[in-house]
Scaffold this active site. Structure first.
Site: not given
Ligand code: EZ4
Ligand code: CO
Length: 405
Positions: A159, A264, A212, A37, A405, A314, A122, A214, A318, A147, A238, A341, A285
């Protein structure tokens, strides 16, 4: 059975996908996903300029040797671009082997360890109530694990929450550069425990819940969040914190019994070796597309098994349906599989390009018995959606400091 041709396609039905097609002298061909991505064309160039010329003429059956040739045979190893290129070739070769054998790939990997694949879906909401309403719908649809993410009051974009936008292309709109989002750990800490408190009040133990982070938190903050969420019995937390330094997770692990998952963005076993070996995580993951294909993920899962770490691939939008199918063959045949997921099978445009017969029923997926990976790629339909440059967002603290991010 010699490889005669390798083509690379980029198509963009709402988001970019890079697809590799390996053709053999017998006419049998295989498909692989090489999507990274935001870096799509870097993988295309690596494949076309450096990988394809070395593979034409080789025996398509020698999957392990070709994997080693592309991994150990080069001086510049690892990284997402190299490993996605290897991954796509590897998936395509497994697809070919399955088609030649007349068997689905999971049969070549050892056969079924279970009847179907449990998914986590999700629920992303504009606020806690919205997230919980979406959770209720998913429970009604039969999902067993969900999630939960929610927009954070006081922050412009969060996010996982796209608002009324259907994907990142729409979120980006006409902004030519990466969209910017805000982050505040203090505001996040006010929201998340409340989200799970209300989720348990409303749904009791009707579903398993996940979240998550993130990678927004420091290790000590993750440890604190893990402790705060213990009473809500998450299936896992996560990406609690960045693990470029794998020792970070020792600190988190020593403070909380909330199960931890990550990986991931990992590309090889070396990115997660210490985490697995020291039993600092519960779920790994890694995705087939980003960690060297079926061959790469199989090596990581087998290593993880002896340390009680399960797989939770994951499943973001994407990753193309080819990667998702590869996961299904791995999941059904991997003893230490945990959960997959799942965010749906893609939009309507994407369904005209990638075709398969995987069945979703009651929050579980029943794997295809078609020979190979079981995904068809419509090259003609793909040409209708040309590549479009897009970026993932970046994050800044409220004072402008750049953040994870
Ligand atoms: O942000 O795949 O668990 N899933 C994630 C995704 C990632 C994207 C980034 O390309 O964290 O949504
Ligand atoms: Co994630």
């Amino acid at each position: 059975m010699k490889i005669t041709d390798i083509q690379v396609f980029v198509t963009s039905p709402g988001r970019n996908f890079v697809t590799v097609k390996v053709t053999t002298e017998s006419g049998v061909y295989g498909l692989g996903d090489a999507t990274v991505n935001g870096r799509e064309l870097a993988v295309v160039t690596y494949l076309e300029e450096h990988v394809v010329p070395c593979l034409v003429g080789r025996d398509a059956h020698n999957i392990e040797d070709i994997w080693q040739y592309l991994y150990k045979g080069v001086y510049w190893r690892r990284g997402p671009i190299t490993m996605a290129a290897i991954a796509a070739i590897d998936m395509a070769l497994w697809d070919i082997k399955g088609k030649v054998a007349g068997l689905p790939v999971y049969q070549l990997l050892g056969g079924k360890c279970r009847e179907a694949i449990t998914l986590y879906a999700h629920a992303n909401g504009e606020n806690i109530e919205d997230t919980l309403d979406k959770t209720e719908e998913l429970i009604q649809q039969g999902f067993k694990a969900i999630r939960l993410q929610s927009a954070i009051p006081g922050l412009s974009e969060t996010y996982g929450v796209l608002g009324d936008k259907k994907d990142y292309f729409e979120l980006q709109g006409n902004r030519p550069l990466p969209p910017e989002q805000e982050w505040s750990t203090a505001k996040y800490f006010k929201l998340v425990p409340e989200l799970f408190e209300q989720a348990r009040q409303r749904f009791g133990d009707k579903a398993q819940f996940l979240h998550d982070v993130h990678s927004r938190l420091t290790p000590i903050e993750s440890a604190k969040l893990g402790k705060m969420l213990e009473e809500y019995q998450l299936l896992f937390l996560e990406d609690a914190s960045i693990a470029e330094n794998q020792d970070n997770y020792k600190l988190i692990r020593h403070h909380t019994t909330t199960p931890l998952a990550l990986g991931e963005t990992y590309n090889t076993i070396w990115d997660c070796k210490d985490l697995i070996q020291n039993q600092l995580i519960d779920y790994i993951r890694v995705a087939a597309t980003h960690a060297g294909g079926i061959t790469g993920v199989k090596k990581i899962s087998d290593f993880a098994d002896i340390y009680n770490v399960r797989t939770a691939p994951h499943g973001a939008p994407d990753l193309s349906p080819i990667c998702f199918a590869a996961h299904m063959h791995l999941n059904i045949s991997t003893h230490n599989f945990g959960i997959q997921e799942f965010v749906g099978f893609g939009n309507e445009e994407s369904k005209t390009i990638f075709k398969h017969d995987m069945k979703l029923e009651n929050g579980m997926i029943y794997v295809s018995d078609a020979p190979g990976l079981g995904v068809e790629f419509d090259e003609q339909a793909a040409t209708q959606y040309p590549y479009k440059r897009s970026y993932l967002p970046v994050s800044r603290l409220e004072d402008g400091t750049l953040w994870h991010w």
